[in-house]
Design a protein around this motif. Sequence first.
Motif, mmCIF file in Angstrom:
data_model
loop_
_atom_site.group_PDB
_atom_site.id
_atom_site.type_symbol
_atom_site.label_atom_id
_atom_site.label_comp_id
_atom_site.label_asym_id
_atom_site.label_seq_id
_atom_site.Cartn_x
_atom_site.Cartn_y
_atom_site.Cartn_z
ATOM 1 N N ALA A 140 -1.095 4.051 10.471
ATOM 2 C CA ALA A 140 -2.542 4.176 10.654
ATOM 3 C C ALA A 140 -3.062 5.554 10.284
ATOM 4 C CB ALA A 140 -2.903 3.864 12.105
ATOM 5 N N ALA A 141 -2.274 6.601 10.543
ATOM 6 C CA ALA A 141 -2.803 7.954 10.377
ATOM 7 C C ALA A 141 -1.880 8.874 9.594
ATOM 8 C CB ALA A 141 -3.095 8.570 11.747
ATOM 9 N N GLY A 142 -0.589 8.945 9.972
ATOM 10 C CA GLY A 142 0.326 9.879 9.327
ATOM 11 C C GLY A 142 -0.010 11.321 9.649
ATOM 12 N N PHE A 143 0.409 12.247 8.783
ATOM 13 C CA PHE A 143 0.097 13.670 8.878
ATOM 14 C C PHE A 143 0.400 14.271 10.247
ATOM 15 C CE2 PHE A 143 -2.580 12.077 5.430
ATOM 16 C CZ PHE A 143 -2.212 12.942 4.419
ATOM 17 N N ALA A 151 -0.127 6.511 6.608
ATOM 18 C CA ALA A 151 -1.564 6.707 6.350
ATOM 19 C C ALA A 151 -2.111 5.640 5.404
ATOM 20 C CB ALA A 151 -1.824 8.111 5.797
ATOM 21 N N LEU A 152 -1.819 4.360 5.728
ATOM 22 C CA LEU A 152 -2.282 3.218 4.944
ATOM 23 C C LEU A 152 -1.796 3.274 3.491
ATOM 24 C CD1 LEU A 152 -5.905 2.830 6.359
ATOM 25 C CD2 LEU A 152 -3.859 1.551 6.984
ATOM 26 N N GLY A 153 -0.532 3.692 3.326
ATOM 27 C CA GLY A 153 0.115 3.627 2.021
ATOM 28 C C GLY A 153 -0.209 4.751 1.071
ATOM 29 N N ILE A 154 -0.787 5.844 1.557
ATOM 30 C CA ILE A 154 -1.218 6.929 0.681
ATOM 31 C C ILE A 154 -0.081 7.516 -0.164
ATOM 32 C CG2 ILE A 154 -2.105 9.308 0.674
ATOM 33 C CD1 ILE A 154 -4.245 7.200 0.895
ATOM 34 N N PRO A 155 1.142 7.726 0.377
ATOM 35 C CA PRO A 155 2.207 8.290 -0.486
ATOM 36 C C PRO A 155 2.488 7.444 -1.728
ATOM 37 C CG PRO A 155 2.829 8.485 1.823
ATOM 38 C CD PRO A 155 1.598 7.630 1.782
ATOM 39 N N ILE A 156 2.616 6.124 -1.568
ATOM 40 C CA ILE A 156 2.897 5.260 -2.716
ATOM 41 C C ILE A 156 1.699 5.187 -3.652
ATOM 42 C CG2 ILE A 156 3.420 2.893 -3.431
ATOM 43 C CD1 ILE A 156 5.821 4.291 -2.234
ATOM 44 N N ILE A 157 0.504 5.127 -3.085
ATOM 45 C CA ILE A 157 -0.715 5.086 -3.913
ATOM 46 C C ILE A 157 -0.824 6.365 -4.745
ATOM 47 C CG2 ILE A 157 -3.242 5.080 -3.824
ATOM 48 C CD1 ILE A 157 -2.956 3.304 -1.275
ATOM 49 N N TRP A 171 -10.198 5.541 11.584
ATOM 50 C CA TRP A 171 -10.325 6.759 10.766
ATOM 51 C C TRP A 171 -9.468 6.680 9.501
ATOM 52 C CZ3 TRP A 171 -13.794 7.348 14.189
ATOM 53 C CH2 TRP A 171 -14.610 8.469 14.232
ATOM 54 N N GLY A 172 -8.451 5.808 9.517
ATOM 55 C CA GLY A 172 -7.599 5.677 8.346
ATOM 56 C C GLY A 172 -8.105 4.682 7.322
ATOM 57 N N LEU A 173 -9.083 3.861 7.683
ATOM 58 C CA LEU A 173 -9.598 2.859 6.755
ATOM 59 C C LEU A 173 -10.393 3.526 5.634
ATOM 60 C CD1 LEU A 173 -10.796 0.147 9.301
ATOM 61 C CD2 LEU A 173 -8.789 0.023 7.802
ATOM 62 N N PRO A 174 -10.120 3.203 4.369
ATOM 63 C CA PRO A 174 -10.822 3.854 3.256
ATOM 64 C C PRO A 174 -12.350 3.788 3.346
ATOM 65 C CG PRO A 174 -8.914 2.664 2.440
ATOM 66 C CD PRO A 174 -9.041 2.316 3.903
ATOM 67 N N PRO A 175 -12.966 2.634 3.702
ATOM 68 C CA PRO A 175 -14.439 2.630 3.780
ATOM 69 C C PRO A 175 -14.982 3.590 4.838
ATOM 70 C CG PRO A 175 -13.573 0.394 3.720
ATOM 71 C CD PRO A 175 -12.405 1.285 3.943
ATOM 72 N N VAL A 176 -14.282 3.656 5.999
ATOM 73 C CA VAL A 176 -14.717 4.569 7.064
ATOM 74 C C VAL A 176 -14.557 6.007 6.612
ATOM 75 C CG1 VAL A 176 -14.266 5.346 9.421
ATOM 76 C CG2 VAL A 176 -14.176 2.900 8.865
ATOM 77 N N LYS A 177 -13.394 6.316 6.030
ATOM 78 C CA LYS A 177 -13.148 7.687 5.575
ATOM 79 C C LYS A 177 -14.160 8.108 4.515
ATOM 80 C CE LYS A 177 -8.940 9.017 5.772
ATOM 81 N NZ LYS A 177 -9.031 10.140 6.728
ATOM 82 N N SER A 222 -14.119 13.480 9.062
ATOM 83 C CA SER A 222 -13.207 12.413 8.627
ATOM 84 C C SER A 222 -11.754 12.707 8.956
ATOM 85 C CB SER A 222 -13.346 12.192 7.116
ATOM 86 O OG SER A 222 -12.965 13.350 6.394
ATOM 87 N N ALA A 223 -11.446 13.901 9.449
ATOM 88 C CA ALA A 223 -10.058 14.224 9.798
ATOM 89 C C ALA A 223 -9.582 13.355 10.953
ATOM 90 C CB ALA A 223 -9.942 15.702 10.176
ATOM 91 N N THR A 224 -8.315 12.957 10.895
ATOM 92 C CA THR A 224 -7.755 12.128 11.961
ATOM 93 C C THR A 224 -7.851 12.822 13.313
ATOM 94 O OG1 THR A 224 -6.217 11.153 10.370
ATOM 95 C CG2 THR A 224 -5.684 10.883 12.702
#
Length: 565
Positions: free
Chosen positions: A144-147, A184-190, A326-332, A374-376
């Motif tokens: 959901a968040a990572g970091f 963080a919703l797949g950010i590393p692979i993306i 906070w991790g959802l792309p539209p919200v961010k 927008s920070a977690t």
Amino acid sequence: MTWTQNYDPFGSALLSPLAAAVPVVVLLGLLASGRVPAPAAALAGLAAALLIAVFGCAPAEVANPDGPGRAGWAGTLLAAAGYGAAFGLLPIGWIVLNAVFLYALTVEAGAFDVVKRSILVLSDDRRVQALLIAFCFGAFLEGAAGFGTPVAVTAALMVGSGFRPLHAAGLALLANTAPVAYGALGIPIITLAEVTGLDERKLSAMAGRQLPFFSLLVPAWMVWVMAGRRGVVGVWPAVLVCGGTFAAVQFLVSNFHGPSLVDVVAGLASLVALTVLLRLWRPAETWRYPDESAAPEAPTAEPLTRRAVLSAWVPWVLLTGFVFAWGLPPVKKALNTTTPGWEVPGLHRAVVRTAPVVPQPRPEEARFNLVWLSATGTGILLAAVASAFWLRVPPGRFVRLWLRTVYRMRWPLVTIAAMLAIAFTTRYSGMDATMGLAMTRTGAAYPVFAALLGWLGVALTGSDTASNAMFGGLQVVTATRLAESGVLPLDPTRAAILLAAANSTGGVMGKMIDAQSIVVAGAAAGRPGEAGAVLRYVFGHSVALAVLVGLVVLFQAYVWTAAVP
């Protein structure tokens, strides 16, 4: 004026990477010694990075008599260090600060004692509790968040539940390996797909054909670290259900859906599966620390009611909801509309990366965005505000507790800022690429070193996303060369997918030893001054698991080539 990075400043395949490794050796060596406080070790590592970069790794342009020379290069690197320090405080330090504050708030209000007792109702066995909190719940938070969020939250939860602080920190770091590639919703692979130009779904699938082996292994490894081989045997059904569920869902979602929801779905599935198992099965013997009382509750403790338990868990439910939202792309994206940003003076597009690290010369951008909303960490703070209303904590008491937490976290925050300053200094000076290029000279054995290169990238930067951005292109270049020369029995595209994915999957094992994660874990566990002890606790496990990832990649490269999409 722009500066072209010099990847062989000493004209030697041995001396250049050894010099580039000096800051990392200084930092980790001082931490591991246990004699130097973490802030001092981080500042010493930063000083070493700046000195090596200015006097050893300066690009050829500094010799230009018409240019600003070494003073200009020093100014560029100081800007890089400042940029890294700012990034260390926001968003990373902001996450840690507010996660620790939320924990402190629930302790102050008396809710955490109920949470602890409700966990003990599920199982008073420390091995099972570690699987529930560190692995299952931590994986969901990573997705959901990572970091740093899962390490900070789960370490605090385990300490509050009665774990030894060093074990809580170490186990939180160890458990945070298997899910990191899809954090963080797949950010590393993306990010890996963006920097390499490879198919995102194929990279997701490739990582999903490597990591499930370790999703099965890590829960058993955790229990072995805690309680030895007999301890693993005593809870093998829990280990199998927990790791097996996570591995199966991780494989299915990564291969048939994509990278974005892998950890969220797999973490929740493993948490539900383990909870159901505990309704039907309990360990024959309850394992607790030798110096712990056999009775987890005082005899006079009032019986728990369902209402009290639900009320006590509300802050953590709010945390989960806010972090996920906070991790959802539209919200961010919506929250980022209020984010101011600045190009870092003297650094933005002033440094140029060149081949073989990138196919074409590319100026490095340096733009600091003040992600205050927008920070977690802001989502976690809002969860704390909502929790304070729920727990009826007066505003004055809330503010005093937050300020007390800031004061308590002052040195961990300084340490995190200094460590990110080291990471950014090595990146903009080209020292990271110098160390990475040294690994690409290993020929047929390179699939092992592809995973170790990812491990190095995460150990340096603290982020699988940053490691993928840093070394993803280099992995593709090397894979293409090895395939075209016939060293790898794969076509260039499939070889690139395999080794690029290895950068991410090998990198997850570096997450437990990157300096910022160690400081986060120690601070959340209430032992901010024991970063060296935490590092010694996890270092060997990190290296062993990274090598195992490399061996899996080697097997897929030469034997199980059908696994490569």
